[in-house]
Design a protein around this motif. Structure first.
Motif, PDB file in Angstrom:
ATOM      1  N   PRO A  98       0.846  -1.204   0.000  1.00  0.00           N
ATOM      2  CA  PRO A  98       0.000   0.000   0.000  1.00  0.00           C
ATOM      3  C   PRO A  98       0.880   1.254   0.000  1.00  0.00           C
ATOM      4  O   PRO A  98       2.017   1.206   0.469  1.00  0.00           O
ATOM      5  CB  PRO A  98      -0.755  -0.111   1.339  1.00  0.00           C
ATOM      6  CG  PRO A  98       0.139  -0.926   2.213  1.00  0.00           C
ATOM      7  CD  PRO A  98       0.833  -1.894   1.303  1.00  0.00           C
ATOM      8  N   SER A  99       0.336   2.347  -0.504  1.00  0.00           N
ATOM      9  CA  SER A  99       1.073   3.608  -0.411  1.00  0.00           C
ATOM     10  C   SER A  99       0.895   4.140   1.008  1.00  0.00           C
ATOM     11  O   SER A  99      -0.224   4.358   1.470  1.00  0.00           O
ATOM     12  CB  SER A  99       0.532   4.616  -1.417  1.00  0.00           C
ATOM     13  OG  SER A  99       1.069   5.883  -1.079  1.00  0.00           O
ATOM     14  N   LEU A 100       2.007   4.359   1.695  1.00  0.00           N
ATOM     15  CA  LEU A 100       1.922   4.804   3.095  1.00  0.00           C
ATOM     16  C   LEU A 100       2.516   6.209   3.253  1.00  0.00           C
ATOM     17  O   LEU A 100       3.087   6.536   4.289  1.00  0.00           O
ATOM     18  CB  LEU A 100       2.646   3.806   4.011  1.00  0.00           C
ATOM     19  CG  LEU A 100       2.096   2.376   4.021  1.00  0.00           C
ATOM     20  CD1 LEU A 100       2.869   1.508   5.011  1.00  0.00           C
ATOM     21  CD2 LEU A 100       0.601   2.352   4.362  1.00  0.00           C
ATOM     22  N   SER A 101       2.357   7.030   2.228  1.00  0.00           N
ATOM     23  CA  SER A 101       3.012   8.349   2.268  1.00  0.00           C
ATOM     24  C   SER A 101       2.456   9.236   3.384  1.00  0.00           C
ATOM     25  O   SER A 101       3.097  10.195   3.787  1.00  0.00           O
ATOM     26  CB  SER A 101       2.887   9.042   0.917  1.00  0.00           C
ATOM     27  OG  SER A 101       1.545   9.042   0.524  1.00  0.00           O
ATOM     28  N   GLN A 102       1.280   8.896   3.890  1.00  0.00           N
ATOM     29  CA  GLN A 102       0.705   9.697   4.990  1.00  0.00           C
ATOM     30  C   GLN A 102       1.164   9.204   6.362  1.00  0.00           C
ATOM     31  O   GLN A 102       0.846   9.816   7.379  1.00  0.00           O
ATOM     32  CB  GLN A 102      -0.837   9.693   4.896  1.00  0.00           C
ATOM     33  CG  GLN A 102      -1.566   8.496   5.519  1.00  0.00           C
ATOM     34  CD  GLN A 102      -1.311   7.154   4.803  1.00  0.00           C
ATOM     35  OE1 GLN A 102      -0.669   7.084   3.761  1.00  0.00           O
ATOM     36  NE2 GLN A 102      -1.808   6.074   5.389  1.00  0.00           N
ATOM     37  N   VAL A 103       1.926   8.107   6.387  1.00  0.00           N
ATOM     38  CA  VAL A 103       2.254   7.459   7.669  1.00  0.00           C
ATOM     39  C   VAL A 103       3.566   7.987   8.249  1.00  0.00           C
ATOM     40  O   VAL A 103       4.568   8.104   7.546  1.00  0.00           O
ATOM     41  CB  VAL A 103       2.352   5.919   7.477  1.00  0.00           C
ATOM     42  CG1 VAL A 103       3.018   5.242   8.676  1.00  0.00           C
ATOM     43  CG2 VAL A 103       0.966   5.331   7.239  1.00  0.00           C
ATOM     44  N   ARG A 104       3.517   8.312   9.542  1.00  0.00           N
ATOM     45  CA  ARG A 104       4.753   8.636  10.274  1.00  0.00           C
ATOM     46  C   ARG A 104       4.910   7.628  11.404  1.00  0.00           C
ATOM     47  O   ARG A 104       3.927   7.253  12.042  1.00  0.00           O
ATOM     48  CB  ARG A 104       4.679  10.063  10.829  1.00  0.00           C
ATOM     49  CG  ARG A 104       4.972  11.079   9.730  1.00  0.00           C
ATOM     50  CD  ARG A 104       4.791  12.468  10.189  1.00  0.00           C
ATOM     51  NE  ARG A 104       3.380  12.684  10.498  1.00  0.00           N
ATOM     52  CZ  ARG A 104       2.872  13.861  10.788  1.00  0.00           C
ATOM     53  NH1 ARG A 104       3.635  14.917  10.820  1.00  0.00           N
ATOM     54  NH2 ARG A 104       1.591  13.988  11.056  1.00  0.00           N
ATOM     55  N   TYR A 105       6.146   7.219  11.614  1.00  0.00           N
ATOM     56  CA  TYR A 105       6.342   6.118  12.563  1.00  0.00           C
ATOM     57  C   TYR A 105       7.704   6.214  13.235  1.00  0.00           C
ATOM     58  O   TYR A 105       8.607   6.906  12.785  1.00  0.00           O
ATOM     59  CB  TYR A 105       6.223   4.769  11.827  1.00  0.00           C
ATOM     60  CG  TYR A 105       7.369   4.500  10.889  1.00  0.00           C
ATOM     61  CD1 TYR A 105       7.404   5.039   9.604  1.00  0.00           C
ATOM     62  CD2 TYR A 105       8.463   3.725  11.301  1.00  0.00           C
ATOM     63  CE1 TYR A 105       8.473   4.809   8.752  1.00  0.00           C
ATOM     64  CE2 TYR A 105       9.533   3.492  10.449  1.00  0.00           C
ATOM     65  CZ  TYR A 105       9.526   4.037   9.171  1.00  0.00           C
ATOM     66  OH  TYR A 105      10.599   3.821   8.343  1.00  0.00           O
ATOM     67  N   GLY A 106       7.805   5.477  14.351  1.00  0.00           N
ATOM     68  CA  GLY A 106       9.075   5.288  15.028  1.00  0.00           C
ATOM     69  C   GLY A 106       9.296   3.802  15.231  1.00  0.00           C
ATOM     70  O   GLY A 106       8.354   2.999  15.132  1.00  0.00           O
ATOM     71  N   VAL A 107      10.556   3.429  15.508  1.00  0.00           N
ATOM     72  CA  VAL A 107      10.860   2.002  15.730  1.00  0.00           C
ATOM     73  C   VAL A 107      11.687   1.839  16.998  1.00  0.00           C
ATOM     74  O   VAL A 107      12.776   2.407  17.127  1.00  0.00           O
ATOM     75  CB  VAL A 107      11.654   1.387  14.550  1.00  0.00           C
ATOM     76  CG1 VAL A 107      11.935  -0.091  14.812  1.00  0.00           C
ATOM     77  CG2 VAL A 107      10.917   1.568  13.229  1.00  0.00           C
TER      78      VAL A 107
END
Ligand SMILES: Cc1cc2nc3c(=O)[nH]c(=O)nc-3n(C[C@H](O)[C@H](O)[C@H](O)COP(=O)(O)O)c2cc1C
Length: 158
Positions: A81-90
């Motif tokens: 999927p296109s996840l260009s709107q997603v911000r994340y940490g690991v």
């Protein structure tokens, strides 16, 4: 800061879950709302949720994601999927004894999310089980700093 955080947990023997519980307690203050989900039975549609994502996962096998994270990881790779709107940490867990594959569980999620257009906030944390440092204590410190970075990123994108 009014923010929703989805904390996704990949674990085999519960250490990552313990870290996630600490992080939820530290981050969830009424304004910031945290929902912690074990990755079991999730698929890539989980990334359509509002807010930001925190991946908290260990590493197993030969640098693999834990069993409970496999379906989600494989679905991301299959569906793309296109996840260009997603911000994340690991926040990753591993053991340097496994020199060739140290913290690859977190790395695998980081790599696929970046490939799909998502933006990581902050550095990927790599806990080392053989360091003697308690992961849940580090998690607490790390997630507070991470929340600060999220606040900066959110205000600069307004
Ligand atoms: C069978 C086995 C395989 C592992 N393989 C790796 C590995 O390839 N790389 C790594 O960094 N850590 C590896 N680890 C270490 C775990 O990721 C680490 O102990 C972690 O803290 C476990 O977290 P969990 O209880 O949430 O699953 C392995 C541990 C076990 C028992």
């Amino acid at each position: 800061m009014n923010l929703n955080i989805t904390l996704l947990v990949g674990t085999m023997t519960g250490t990552a879950q313990l870290c996630a519980q600490e992080m939820e307690l530290a981050l969830d203050d009424g304004d910031t709302q945290v929902e912690t989900l074990l990755m079991d039975n999730l698929d890539s549609s989980v990334f359509s949720r509002q807010g930001v994502f925190l991946i908290c996962t260990s590493t197993y096998g030969q640098g693999d994601v834990p069993d409970n994270a496999r379906a989600l990881y494989e679905d991301l790779k299959a569906q793309r999927p296109s996840l260009s709107q997603v911000r994340y940490g690991v926040f990753g867990l591993g053991d340097r004894t496994y020199a060739e594959t140290f913290n690859f569980g977190g790395k695998r999620f980081d790599d696929i999310l970046t490939e799909l257009g998502a933006t990581r906030i902050g550095e990927r944390y790599k806990h080392d089980a053989s360091s003697g440092v308690l992961p849940e204590e580090t998690a607490l410190e790390w997630c507070r700093q991470w929340l600060g970075l999220i606040a900066e990123a959110t205000s600069s994108s307004r």
